[in-house]
Motif scaffolding. Structure first.
Motif, PDB file in Angstrom:
ATOM      1  N   ALA A  35      65.669  16.933  38.306  1.00  0.00           N
ATOM      2  CA  ALA A  35      67.122  16.874  38.084  1.00  0.00           C
ATOM      3  C   ALA A  35      67.455  15.814  37.035  1.00  0.00           C
ATOM      4  O   ALA A  35      68.248  16.061  36.109  1.00  0.00           O
ATOM      5  N   HIS A  36      66.849  14.638  37.164  1.00  0.00           N
ATOM      6  CA  HIS A  36      67.101  13.559  36.199  1.00  0.00           C
ATOM      7  C   HIS A  36      66.726  13.996  34.783  1.00  0.00           C
ATOM      8  O   HIS A  36      67.519  13.853  33.850  1.00  0.00           O
ATOM      9  N   ALA A  37      65.528  14.533  34.626  1.00  0.00           N
ATOM     10  CA  ALA A  37      65.060  14.931  33.291  1.00  0.00           C
ATOM     11  C   ALA A  37      65.927  16.036  32.701  1.00  0.00           C
ATOM     12  O   ALA A  37      66.285  15.990  31.515  1.00  0.00           O
ATOM     13  N   THR A  38      66.282  17.011  33.506  1.00  0.00           N
ATOM     14  CA  THR A  38      67.054  18.155  33.017  1.00  0.00           C
ATOM     15  C   THR A  38      68.471  17.748  32.625  1.00  0.00           C
ATOM     16  O   THR A  38      68.957  18.111  31.549  1.00  0.00           O
ATOM     17  N   VAL A  39      69.133  16.998  33.478  1.00  0.00           N
ATOM     18  CA  VAL A  39      70.508  16.578  33.196  1.00  0.00           C
ATOM     19  C   VAL A  39      70.535  15.618  32.009  1.00  0.00           C
ATOM     20  O   VAL A  39      71.386  15.744  31.116  1.00  0.00           O
ATOM     21  N   THR A  40      69.605  14.676  31.969  1.00  0.00           N
ATOM     22  CA  THR A  40      69.561  13.727  30.852  1.00  0.00           C
ATOM     23  C   THR A  40      69.313  14.455  29.534  1.00  0.00           C
ATOM     24  O   THR A  40      69.980  14.184  28.530  1.00  0.00           O
ATOM     25  N   ARG A  41      68.374  15.387  29.527  1.00  0.00           N
ATOM     26  CA  ARG A  41      68.094  16.153  28.305  1.00  0.00           C
ATOM     27  C   ARG A  41      69.332  16.939  27.860  1.00  0.00           C
ATOM     28  O   ARG A  41      69.681  16.954  26.677  1.00  0.00           O
ATOM     29  N   HIS A  42      70.009  17.566  28.803  1.00  0.00           N
ATOM     30  CA  HIS A  42      71.196  18.353  28.471  1.00  0.00           C
ATOM     31  C   HIS A  42      72.298  17.462  27.882  1.00  0.00           C
ATOM     32  O   HIS A  42      72.919  17.810  26.865  1.00  0.00           O
ATOM     33  N   LEU A  43      72.533  16.309  28.493  1.00  0.00           N
ATOM     34  CA  LEU A  43      73.547  15.380  27.988  1.00  0.00           C
ATOM     35  C   LEU A  43      73.165  14.857  26.610  1.00  0.00           C
ATOM     36  O   LEU A  43      73.992  14.835  25.692  1.00  0.00           O
ATOM     37  N   ARG A  44      71.915  14.469  26.451  1.00  0.00           N
ATOM     38  CA  ARG A  44      71.473  13.937  25.157  1.00  0.00           C
ATOM     39  C   ARG A  44      71.523  14.994  24.061  1.00  0.00           C
ATOM     40  O   ARG A  44      71.855  14.698  22.914  1.00  0.00           O
ATOM     41  N   ASP A  45      71.207  16.252  24.406  1.00  0.00           N
ATOM     42  CA  ASP A  45      71.317  17.331  23.425  1.00  0.00           C
ATOM     43  C   ASP A  45      72.770  17.525  23.000  1.00  0.00           C
ATOM     44  O   ASP A  45      73.058  17.709  21.810  1.00  0.00           O
ATOM     45  N   ALA A  46      73.695  17.486  23.954  1.00  0.00           N
ATOM     46  CA  ALA A  46      75.121  17.642  23.636  1.00  0.00           C
ATOM     47  C   ALA A  46      75.593  16.490  22.750  1.00  0.00           C
ATOM     48  O   ALA A  46      76.337  16.706  21.787  1.00  0.00           O
ATOM     49  N   MET A  47      75.147  15.273  23.045  1.00  0.00           N
ATOM     50  CA  MET A  47      75.538  14.122  22.226  1.00  0.00           C
ATOM     51  C   MET A  47      74.927  14.189  20.839  1.00  0.00           C
ATOM     52  O   MET A  47      75.568  13.820  19.852  1.00  0.00           O
ATOM     53  N   ALA A  48      73.701  14.687  20.744  1.00  0.00           N
ATOM     54  CA  ALA A  48      73.040  14.795  19.436  1.00  0.00           C
ATOM     55  C   ALA A  48      73.809  15.720  18.505  1.00  0.00           C
ATOM     56  O   ALA A  48      73.829  15.503  17.288  1.00  0.00           O
ATOM     57  N   ARG A  49      74.454  16.736  19.070  1.00  0.00           N
ATOM     58  CA  ARG A  49      75.218  17.667  18.232  1.00  0.00           C
ATOM     59  C   ARG A  49      76.406  16.990  17.557  1.00  0.00           C
ATOM     60  O   ARG A  49      76.949  17.521  16.591  1.00  0.00           O
ATOM     61  N   ILE A  50      76.819  15.830  18.061  1.00  0.00           N
ATOM     62  CA  ILE A  50      77.890  15.074  17.393  1.00  0.00           C
ATOM     63  C   ILE A  50      77.360  13.740  16.857  1.00  0.00           C
ATOM     64  O   ILE A  50      78.115  12.802  16.626  1.00  0.00           O
ATOM     65  N   ASP A  51      76.021  13.669  16.698  1.00  0.00           N
ATOM     66  CA  ASP A  51      75.346  12.523  16.077  1.00  0.00           C
ATOM     67  C   ASP A  51      75.551  11.215  16.842  1.00  0.00           C
ATOM     68  O   ASP A  51      75.841  10.178  16.260  1.00  0.00           O
ATOM     69  N   VAL A  52      75.394  11.286  18.151  1.00  0.00           N
ATOM     70  CA  VAL A  52      75.492  10.102  19.003  1.00  0.00           C
ATOM     71  C   VAL A  52      74.343  10.149  20.001  1.00  0.00           C
ATOM     72  O   VAL A  52      73.895  11.226  20.392  1.00  0.00           O
ATOM     73  N   THR A  53      73.880   8.977  20.411  1.00  0.00           N
ATOM     74  CA  THR A  53      72.838   8.903  21.428  1.00  0.00           C
ATOM     75  C   THR A  53      73.438   8.391  22.736  1.00  0.00           C
ATOM     76  O   THR A  53      74.496   7.744  22.742  1.00  0.00           O
TER      77      THR A  53
END
Length: 171
Positions: A35-53
């Motif tokens: 759950a941690h890995a999946t949710v973190t990856r999903h959030l980080r991918d969404a943030m990457a699309r707007i050039d933020v970490t």
């Protein structure tokens, strides 16, 4: 180790295809880690699309919540390093945000959001809310609270062994 309900459930190997009637035997470490890995990856991918970490978001929130005087660089690093991928990551993120002009320092070397940084904070908050809605789809607030209470209790059970902060047992 016995169960507080009077019965003991055998531990089965992690099985992503486990049926509902098998879930009580599944290892919490596997499922909480997934759950941690999946949710973190999903959030980080969404943030990457707007050039933020994600660490940039942590720093922005820390500075925003740092009071009217603003936190110092060292205070931000101290507050967030435990979340980071290494001891130098947060200091680097502060530098990135100063360069990006989302943060500024005052004469006392305290950090503050610029107008651009505040606009980014608001946008990131909206994005985090959108991602939360995706993750929580089909889950009531009551179910979510119950799940967190169970996880919190598991942490307390392990810390009650007298080893707070110790590497958790595999279960």
């Amino acid at each position: 180790m016995g169960s507080t309900t009077g019965n003991t459930t055998d531990q089965a190997p992690a099985n992503p295809a486990a049926t509902d009637d098998m879930l009580a035997t599944q290892p919490i470490g596997y499922w909480s880690g997934l759950a941690h890995a999946t949710v973190t990856r999903h959030l980080r991918d969404a943030m990457a699309r707007i050039d933020v970490t994600q660490p940039q978001y942590w720093v922005i929130n820390c500075v925003n919540g740092g009071g009217p005087a603003g936190p110092s660089r060292d205070e931000v690093v101290d507050r967030l390093t435990h979340l980071a991928d290494g001891p130098h990551e947060i200091a680097r993120v502060v530098d990135q945000l100063l360069h990006r002009e989302w943060l500024r320092t005052d004469d006392g070397q305290r950090l503050h959001l610029t107008d651009t940084g505040e606009a980014a904070r608001v946008r990131l908050r909206e994005l985090a809310t959108e991602v939360r809605a995706e993750v929580h789809q089909g889950i009531s607030d009551e179910e979510y609270v119950a799940a967190l209470k169970v996880l919190r209790r598991m942490v307390a059970n392990i810390e009650a062994d007298g080893n707070p902060g110790a590497t958790p047992r595999t279960s």
